[in-house]
Design an enzyme around this catalytic site. Structure first.
Site, PDB file in Angstrom:
ATOM      1  N   TYR A   1       0.826  -1.210   0.000  1.00 59.63           N
ATOM      2  CA  TYR A   1       0.000   0.000   0.000  1.00 59.63           C
ATOM      3  C   TYR A   1       0.864   1.266   0.000  1.00 59.63           C
ATOM      4  O   TYR A   1       1.802   1.389   0.769  1.00 59.63           O
ATOM      5  CB  TYR A   1      -0.917   0.028   1.226  1.00 59.63           C
ATOM      6  CG  TYR A   1      -1.642   1.338   1.388  1.00 59.63           C
ATOM      7  CD1 TYR A   1      -2.669   1.707   0.531  1.00 59.63           C
ATOM      8  CD2 TYR A   1      -1.278   2.233   2.398  1.00 59.63           C
ATOM      9  CE1 TYR A   1      -3.327   2.920   0.670  1.00 59.63           C
ATOM     10  CE2 TYR A   1      -1.917   3.444   2.543  1.00 59.63           C
ATOM     11  CZ  TYR A   1      -2.944   3.790   1.683  1.00 59.63           C
ATOM     12  OH  TYR A   1      -3.573   4.997   1.809  1.00 59.63           O
TER      13      TYR A   1
ATOM     14  N   GLY B   1      -5.661   5.750   0.084  1.00 55.53           N
ATOM     15  CA  GLY B   1      -7.019   5.792   0.570  1.00 55.53           C
ATOM     16  C   GLY B   1      -7.948   4.983  -0.314  1.00 55.53           C
ATOM     17  O   GLY B   1      -7.654   3.843  -0.689  1.00 55.53           O
TER      18      GLY B   1
END
Length: 531
Positions: free
Chosen positions: A74, A81
């Site tokens: 990530y 997000g």
């Protein structure tokens, strides 16, 4: 961002003079404490040993291996997000701009430099645990910045405390890059100029480094810890002021009977009563006092004991947070695990910070009512109204009480919990949020307001002592510990005769109380650690 020796020619220079060498050296071992965060307001040299460096480097190596093997990480290989389903930029270095720039959207006044520097310290301590995948250069950069007076300019509003303090920490990272603004010795400057004057070179980041800098609750933890440190001192000040009030008025000590407090069943109240008995030793009860004092005297042990319990609980939560790692993802090379989760969700400190605000407000209520008791001629043992030497021709501490009333009203409004004000945001990616940053910053502001109230009460006590001595010299001799406190206040500022501005006196009194409490609080927590 090591100290850049090429930034200035050899020899003394205005820039080097602007960034004094740190007087404090603290190794990054063991637990990070509120006391260390308070010290970080000034230049501090955080020593990083070989074991820490090796831990950080090994995690960085594992992170690079995981990403090069095609594993999704990530923020390094993805968008941020709710855009995590989309790929990030092709080059890891470009991901730095990708993460920081879209977060530069904060508003409001800059945070105090002490808070910003404490946040950098929390971030440094966390990254040194070797689970965040940052390069060793990031750790060195934070350490180098903290060795100077450099402080990033961080706006107050922007964080909901759910994916860490994204916006505030993005401003901090941006300043370390030499962009945006920063402070050096209290002067607000373009960040590049502040780095230059501090003899620091701008940091260079890739995407993983940038995300690790912003994706944690460091501002929340720092502000809450600073609030806790102030409130621990204010708690001791409340004990001191309550004892001095009871001594000056000649209150009988029956409300402090050990048997009575043990029957109450709350250890905090038992301890508070024991401290009050100790500080009131030698006090002489006045024959004209009522059988039962007003609650602002009689219920001191119960109120202050509850405050101590609340500070204790909040302190344990904040200590856990300072010792934890709030990044996402985290890297565990020994288990070949890249763990994506929600450690950046700052709910524990949000609850604790709200508890600090509530506790501060009730201590403020107590101080304001004690001040009111002291200026009321029907309840203050015959002292003149408003403690004025010549009532009508003079007004004593009348203005001080007005300001205290306004301060208490502000504290009550601010005591509304932030930790339950959840609002969905971020495309419903953050569909529940803790607002820990706002809770912590409010707690810090509440702690400062409480200091003003205690300073106000101290000014009134100093004035009451002056009047008591003049009206009845024998009353001057009371509990030695209380007399010593009043003597220190008397040495700090004169009695009010004639009327004069008292705003500076209130602040000076608060400083004196901090000085008195500081040694007591330090000794108490040292004993706790030894036990």
């Amino acid at each position: 961002m090591l100290l850049d020796e090429s930034a200035h020619p050899p020899g003394p220079s205005p820039a080097s003079a602007a960034s004094p060498s740190p007087a404090i050296r603290i190794p990054i071992v063991g637990n990070l404490t509120p006391a260390i965060l308070e010290q970080a307001a000034q230049p501090v040299d955080f020593a990083i040993d070989d074991e820490v460096r090796e831990r950080v480097a090994e995690c960085r190596e594992y992170t690079a291996t995981a990403m090069s093997g095609g594993r999704a990480v990530y923020g390094a290989t993805t968008g941020f997000g709710p855009l995590v389903a989309f790929p990030g930029r092709a080059e890891y270095a470009d991901q730095c701009d990708n993460v920081i720039n879209h977060l530069i959207a904060g508003q409001g006044e800059d945070l105090p430099a002490a808070v910003a520097r404490a946040a950098l310290t929390v971030r440094l301590w966390s990254l040194c645990q070797g689970r965040s995948g940052v390069s060793p250069e990031v750790v060195d950069a934070l350490r180098a910045a903290l060795r100077t007076s450099f402080s990033p300019a961080i706006p107050t509003y922007g964080s909901v405390g759910a994916s860490g303090d994204l916006i505030p920490l993005a401003y901090a990272a941006r300043a370390l890059l030499g962009e945006g603004h920063a402070y050096l010795n209290g002067e607000r400057l373009p960040a590049g100029e502040a780095l230059h004057r501090a003899r620091l070179s701008p940091l260079r980041l890739d995407g993983r480094d940038a995300l690790a800098l912003v994706n944690g609750t460091s501002v929340t933890a720092a502000a809450a810890a600073l609030a806790l440190a102030r409130l621990r001192r204010s708690y001791d000040s409340a004990l001191t002021l309550s004892a001095c009030l009871a001594d000056l008025l000649g209150a009988a000590p029956a409300f402090l009977a050990p048997q009575l407090l043990r029957a109450f069943g709350h250890p905090g109240a038992v301890r508070a009563a024991a401290v009050l008995r100790e500080r009131l030793e030698g006090s002489v009860p006045a024959p004209d006092r009522p059988l039962q004092e007003p609650y602002s005297i009689r219920c001191n042990p119960q109120l202050l004991g509850a405050a101590e319990a609340s500070l204790g609980h909040a302190g344990r939560v904040i200590a856990d947070d300072l010792g934890g790692i709030s990044d996402n993802p985290l890297f565990f090379a020994e288990d070949d695990l890249v763990a994506h989760g929600g450690n950046f969700f700052g709910q524990p400190v949000a609850f604790a910070a709200d508890l600090l605000s509530i506790t501060a407000t009730q201590l403020g209520n107590l101080a304001e009512r004690q001040l009111d008791l002291l200026i009321d001629p029907h309840r203050n043992g015959g002292l003149p109204p408003m403690l004025a030497v010549e009532p009508g021709r003079q007004h004593g501490v009348q203005g001080v009480q007005l300001a205290a009333t306004a301060t208490v009203a502000a504290m009550r409004r601010e005591a509304v919990p932030a930790s339950v004000q959840s609002l969905p945001t971020n495309g419903h990616n953050q569909d529940v949020v803790p607002f820990g940053t706002q809770a912590a910053l409010t707690a810090l502001a509440q702690a400062e307001r409480l200091r003003w109230l205690h300073g106000s009460l101290a000014v009134a006590l100093r004035q009451a002592s002056h009047l008591s001595s003049a009206l009845s010299p024998q009353r001057r001799a009371g509990a030695p510990r209380c007399v010593a406190v009043l003597d220190r206040l008397s040495a700090a500022f004169a009695p009010v005769d004639p009327d004069r501005p008292l705003d500076v006196d209130v602040r000076r009194a608060a400083e004196v109380l901090d000085e008195i409490a500081g040694s007591v609080v330090f000794a108490h927590h040292y004993e706790e650690q030894q036990a």
